[in-house]
Motif scaffolding. Structure first.
Motif, PDB file in Angstrom:
ATOM      1  N   LYS A  54      13.998  36.453   6.489  1.00 22.68           N
ATOM      2  CA  LYS A  54      14.019  35.339   5.544  1.00 22.68           C
ATOM      3  C   LYS A  54      13.703  35.880   4.153  1.00 22.68           C
ATOM      4  N   PHE A  55      14.321  35.302   3.121  1.00 28.97           N
ATOM      5  CA  PHE A  55      13.982  35.639   1.745  1.00 28.97           C
ATOM      6  C   PHE A  55      13.055  34.565   1.191  1.00 28.97           C
ATOM      7  N   ARG A  56      12.159  34.996   0.322  1.00 28.29           N
ATOM      8  CA  ARG A  56      11.243  34.030  -0.288  1.00 28.29           C
ATOM      9  C   ARG A  56      12.009  32.883  -0.944  1.00 28.29           C
ATOM     10  N   GLU A  57      13.134  33.250  -1.588  1.00 33.71           N
ATOM     11  CA  GLU A  57      13.918  32.238  -2.310  1.00 33.71           C
ATOM     12  C   GLU A  57      14.664  31.304  -1.356  1.00 33.71           C
ATOM     13  N   GLY A  58      14.777  31.703  -0.083  1.00 31.06           N
ATOM     14  CA  GLY A  58      15.606  30.934   0.860  1.00 31.06           C
ATOM     15  C   GLY A  58      14.837  29.988   1.759  1.00 31.06           C
ATOM     16  N   GLY A  59      13.533  29.874   1.560  1.00 32.75           N
ATOM     17  CA  GLY A  59      12.736  28.983   2.416  1.00 32.75           C
ATOM     18  C   GLY A  59      12.820  29.413   3.870  1.00 32.75           C
ATOM     19  N   ASP A  60      13.082  28.448   4.783  1.00 30.15           N
ATOM     20  CA  ASP A  60      13.121  28.752   6.221  1.00 30.15           C
ATOM     21  C   ASP A  60      14.483  29.254   6.682  1.00 30.15           C
ATOM     22  N   LYS A  61      15.424  29.399   5.755  1.00 26.86           N
ATOM     23  CA  LYS A  61      16.775  29.820   6.134  1.00 26.86           C
ATOM     24  C   LYS A  61      16.774  31.275   6.619  1.00 26.86           C
ATOM     25  N   LEU A  62      17.410  31.510   7.772  1.00 25.14           N
ATOM     26  CA  LEU A  62      17.486  32.869   8.334  1.00 25.14           C
ATOM     27  C   LEU A  62      18.747  33.580   7.859  1.00 25.14           C
ATOM     28  N   PHE A  63      18.627  34.870   7.651  1.00 27.17           N
ATOM     29  CA  PHE A  63      19.759  35.718   7.265  1.00 27.17           C
ATOM     30  C   PHE A  63      19.839  36.878   8.260  1.00 27.17           C
ATOM     31  N   TYR A  64      21.079  37.302   8.555  1.00 24.21           N
ATOM     32  CA  TYR A  64      21.256  38.515   9.360  1.00 24.21           C
ATOM     33  C   TYR A  64      21.857  39.590   8.452  1.00 24.21           C
ATOM     34  N   ILE A  65      21.206  40.745   8.374  1.00 22.60           N
ATOM     35  CA  ILE A  65      21.664  41.821   7.488  1.00 22.60           C
ATOM     36  C   ILE A  65      22.588  42.749   8.286  1.00 22.60           C
ATOM     37  N   GLU A  66      23.861  42.794   7.870  1.00 17.07           N
ATOM     38  CA  GLU A  66      24.830  43.635   8.596  1.00 17.07           C
ATOM     39  C   GLU A  66      24.926  45.033   8.024  1.00 17.07           C
ATOM     40  N   ASN A  67      24.945  45.130   6.690  1.00 11.99           N
ATOM     41  CA  ASN A  67      25.251  46.413   6.076  1.00 11.99           C
ATOM     42  C   ASN A  67      24.541  46.527   4.728  1.00 11.99           C
ATOM     43  N   VAL A  68      23.934  47.691   4.484  1.00  8.30           N
ATOM     44  CA  VAL A  68      23.245  47.910   3.209  1.00  8.30           C
ATOM     45  C   VAL A  68      23.832  49.160   2.543  1.00  8.30           C
ATOM     46  N   THR A  69      24.260  49.002   1.305  1.00  7.36           N
ATOM     47  CA  THR A  69      24.794  50.135   0.533  1.00  7.36           C
ATOM     48  C   THR A  69      23.984  50.229  -0.757  1.00  7.36           C
ATOM     49  N   PRO A  70      24.180  51.288  -1.566  1.00  8.16           N
ATOM     50  CA  PRO A  70      23.330  51.442  -2.763  1.00  8.16           C
ATOM     51  C   PRO A  70      23.352  50.237  -3.707  1.00  8.16           C
ATOM     52  N   GLY A  71      24.434  49.492  -3.739  1.00  4.01           N
ATOM     53  CA  GLY A  71      24.506  48.387  -4.700  1.00  4.01           C
ATOM     54  C   GLY A  71      24.345  47.007  -4.107  1.00  4.01           C
ATOM     55  N   LYS A  72      24.592  46.862  -2.812  1.00  2.00           N
ATOM     56  CA  LYS A  72      24.571  45.495  -2.277  1.00  2.00           C
ATOM     57  C   LYS A  72      24.188  45.439  -0.801  1.00  2.00           C
ATOM     58  N   VAL A  73      23.827  44.219  -0.409  1.00  2.21           N
ATOM     59  CA  VAL A  73      23.477  43.920   0.979  1.00  2.21           C
ATOM     60  C   VAL A  73      24.480  42.890   1.482  1.00  2.21           C
ATOM     61  N   GLU A  74      25.103  43.167   2.652  1.00  7.31           N
ATOM     62  CA  GLU A  74      26.056  42.223   3.221  1.00  7.31           C
ATOM     63  C   GLU A  74      25.484  41.665   4.522  1.00  7.31           C
ATOM     64  N   GLY A  75      25.774  40.387   4.751  1.00  4.43           N
ATOM     65  CA  GLY A  75      25.254  39.801   5.984  1.00  4.43           C
ATOM     66  C   GLY A  75      25.867  38.463   6.299  1.00  4.43           C
ATOM     67  N   ILE A  76      25.206  37.749   7.198  1.00  3.78           N
ATOM     68  CA  ILE A  76      25.703  36.444   7.660  1.00  3.78           C
ATOM     69  C   ILE A  76      24.564  35.434   7.563  1.00  3.78           C
ATOM     70  N   LEU A  77      24.948  34.217   7.167  1.00  8.02           N
ATOM     71  CA  LEU A  77      23.979  33.121   7.130  1.00  8.02           C
ATOM     72  C   LEU A  77      23.983  32.385   8.467  1.00  8.02           C
ATOM     73  N   GLU A  78      23.004  31.513   8.648  1.00  5.85           N
ATOM     74  CA  GLU A  78      22.894  30.756   9.900  1.00  5.85           C
ATOM     75  C   GLU A  78      24.173  30.023  10.256  1.00  5.85           C
TER      76      GLU A  78
END
Lengths: 196, 257
Positions: free
Chosen positions: A21-45
Motif C-alpha cells: 500500500k502507498f501512503r497516498e493510496g489509503g487502504d488500496k492495494l497495489f501489486y508491483i510487477e516490474n521495477v526499472t531505474p525510472g518507473k514502477v509498473e504494476g496492477i491495481l485491485e
C-alpha cells in the motif's frame, strides 16, 4: 520507504512481485510487477495496470507493514493468515513471507495463493459471526475472533487446533482442551448454549 | 540432559558448567566503522564483513563473556570507534544480536525459557525500535510455531527457523539461543537494559517450571516483574499486562495440550 530514483534498486529488491500500500493510496492495494531505474509498473485491485514514475521531488511512500496473524472471512471460508519466517528480502506481501489457509467444513485446512480478492478480504476484515449465525448460515466455516473459527458442523478451532465441539441437539459446547475454557466461555458469552 | 550432552558438544568446561550468565554479541554497524587513532580492537571482539550492510558496514562479534565483561567491552568498543558519518552508523538495516550461553541448561529449562519469552514477547519488542515488522526478526506469535510448542524441545530446536526473533537453531551448533530483536545501537544504557533483561529471563528459566498448573495470573505477574525488573519503562505497564499478553497466553497454552 520513499520511491525515488536513487532507491530504485532497493525498491526492486524489496517490492517487486509483492503486494503493498502507498501512503497516498489509503487502504488500496497495489501489486508491483516490474521495477526499472525510472518507473514502477504494476496492477491495481481492479485489474487496471499502472505506471508510477519515480520522482525525487514528490516521491511516493510505501506505508505498509506485513499483516498480523489473524482469521478473516473470505466468502464461504474462515481463512487464517500467518507470517512465514524465510530467507528473503521482500518487504511487501508475497507467498514467501505470508501463508493463507482456508478452513473447510470437515475441519481440514487447505492453502490458498495470494490474490487481490483474498488480501482485500483480510484488509477489510468484515465483522465476525456469532456461534448461532455460524451454525445456521450456509458458509463452510466462520470467523469467531482473530484466533478462533468454527466449521459449519460445529468444530471450534484455535488457529488450526481443534479445541471444542458443538453438540447442537443438547445445545452444549464440549471443550476438548480444558485449558481454553476461559477463552471459549469469554468468546461465546453471548451464545445461548452451555459450555461443558 | 544438558544441551552440551544432548548435542555432544566439545565446549570449554567454563561454558558447560558455568553457574553464571554468559553471552556474546554481534554488533552490525555501517558507515565504515574503524578504530580511532591510537586505539586497537579489544581481544574480546573480532571484526568481519557483512554483505547485508551498506557503506562499508562491518560486524563486530564478541567472544562469550560474563555479563560485566560483556557490558564493559561493549562500552569500550563503542567509545573507540569512529565512522564516516556517525548519524548513519546505526541505520535501520543494522541490528544487535545477543547469543546467551545455554550449554549449561537442561532441555526442560530451554522449554521454560522459550515459553516465558513467548508469554511476554510483546514486552521484549517494546524494548526495541521498530523491529516487530522486520522480516529478519519475525515475532513467534505471528507464525505457525506456537502450534508446535507442545512438541519435545529437541524436536523444536531441529525444526526452528533462523529469522524468528528468538532463534533456537544455534543451540545445535554453539549451544546458544539468539535474540535478534535489538536494533543497531552504540548506546550503553540501551544495551545494558537489554542484556540485563535477557539475564533475568535466563535466571528465571532455571528457577521455575511452566505447566498448565503453574500458568496462573499471580505467577504470570510475578514472572513478568522479575524479567523486566531492570526496565522501569516496561514496568509502568503492569496494569495492562493481562490485555497485552492475551494472544501470547493462548500461544503458551498450546504447549500444554
Amino acid at each position: 520507504m520513499l520511491f525515488t530514483t536513487e532507491n530504485w534498486a532497493d525498491i526492486q529488491r524489496y517490492y517487486e512481485s509483492t503486494y503493498l500500500k502507498f501512503r497516498e493510496g489509503g487502504d488500496k492495494l497495489f501489486y508491483i510487477e516490474n521495477v526499472t531505474p525510472g518507473k514502477v509498473e504494476g496492477i491495481l485491485e481492479d485489474k487496471i495496470k499502472f505506471e508510477l514514475y519515480l520522482d525525487d521531488e514528490h516521491p511516493y511512500e510505501v506505508d505498509y507493514v506485513l499483516p498480523h496473524k489473524s482469521y478473516f472471512q473470505h466468502g464461504e471460508y474462515a481463512c487464517l493468515l500467518q507470517r512465514t519466517p524465510a530467507k528473503q528480502y521482500q518487504r511487501g506481501i508475497c507467498n514467501k513471507n505470508t501463508k493463507i489457509y482456508f478452513l473447510d467444513s470437515n475441519g481440514k485446512f487447505g492453502t490458498m495463493d495470494l490474490t487481490f480478492d483474498i488480501l482485500s478480504s483480510y484488509v477489510n476484515k468484515p465483522k465476525v459471526s456469532t456461534l448461532e449465525e455460524a451454525l445456521t448460515c450456509d458458509k463452510r466455516s466462520c470467523v469467531l475472533s482473530s484466533r478462533f473459527a468454527v466449521t459449519h458442523n460445529g468444530n471450534i478451532f484455535l488457529d488450526s487446533t481443534s479445541v471444542a465441539a458443538v453438540d447442537s441437539k443438547s445445545r452444549t459446547i464440549h471443550v476438548k482442551k480444558k485449558l481454553f475454557s476461559p477463552e471459549i466461555k469469554e468468546l461465546l458469552k453471548t451464545s445461548r448454549m452451555n459450555v461443558a | 540432559m544438558k544441551i552440551w550432552e544432548v548435542f555432544d558438544m566439545a565446549a570449554d568446561e567454563m561454558y558447560k558448567n558455568s553457574p553464571v550468565f554468559i553471552a556474546g554479541v554481534e554488533c552490525e554497524i555501517e558507515s565504515r566503522p574503524r578504530m580511532k587513532a591510537g586505539k586497537s580492537l579489544s581481544p574480546y571482539f573480532a571484526c568481519v564483513e557483512d554483505g547485508s550492510l551498506r557503506n562499508n558496514g562491518r560486524e563486530f562479534i564478541s567472544l562469550p563473556l560474563d555479563k560485566e565483561t560483556l557490558l564493559t567491552s561493549f562500552d569500550h568498543l563503542q567509545a573507540d570507534l569512529t565512522f564516516d558519518n556517525a548519524q548513519e552508523a546505526f541505520s535501520p538495516r543494522t541490528s544487535t544480536h545477543v547469543h546467551i550461553n545455554c550449554l549449561n541448561m537442561e532441555l526442560e529449562e530451554i522449554k521454560n525459557l522459550l515459553l516465558l519469552y513467548a508469554l511476554f514477547e510483546d514486552f521484549f519488542f517494546m524494548m526495541t525500535e521498530n523491529r516487530r515488522d522486520n522480516i529478519h526478526c519475525v515475532p513467534l506469535t505471528e507464525t505457525y510455531l506456537p502450534e508446535k510448542y507442545s512438541r519435545p524441545i529437541d524436536y523444536l530446536i531441529g525444526n526452528w527457523h533462523k529469522y524468528t526473533a528468538l532463534n533456537l537453531l544455534p543451540l545445535r551448533t554453539q549451544g546458544t539461543v539468539e535474540f535478534r530483536h535489538l536494533h543497531g545501537t552504540g548506546n550503553s544504557q540501551t544495551f545494558k537494559k537489554w542484556v540485563d533483561t535477557l539475564s533475568n529471563l535466563w535466571e528465571l528459566s532455571r528457577k521455575v517450571t511452566l505447566t498448565d498448573k503453574t500458568l496462573v495470573d499471580e505467577a504470570i505477574i510475578t514472572w513478568w516483574k522479575f524479567i523486566f525488573k531492570d526496565s522501569p519503562e516496561i514496568l509502568q505497564y503492569q496494569a495492562v499486562v493481562p490485555s497485552v499478553i492475551k494472544n501470547s497466553l493462548l500461544d503458551v497454552k498450546l504447549a500444554f495440550i
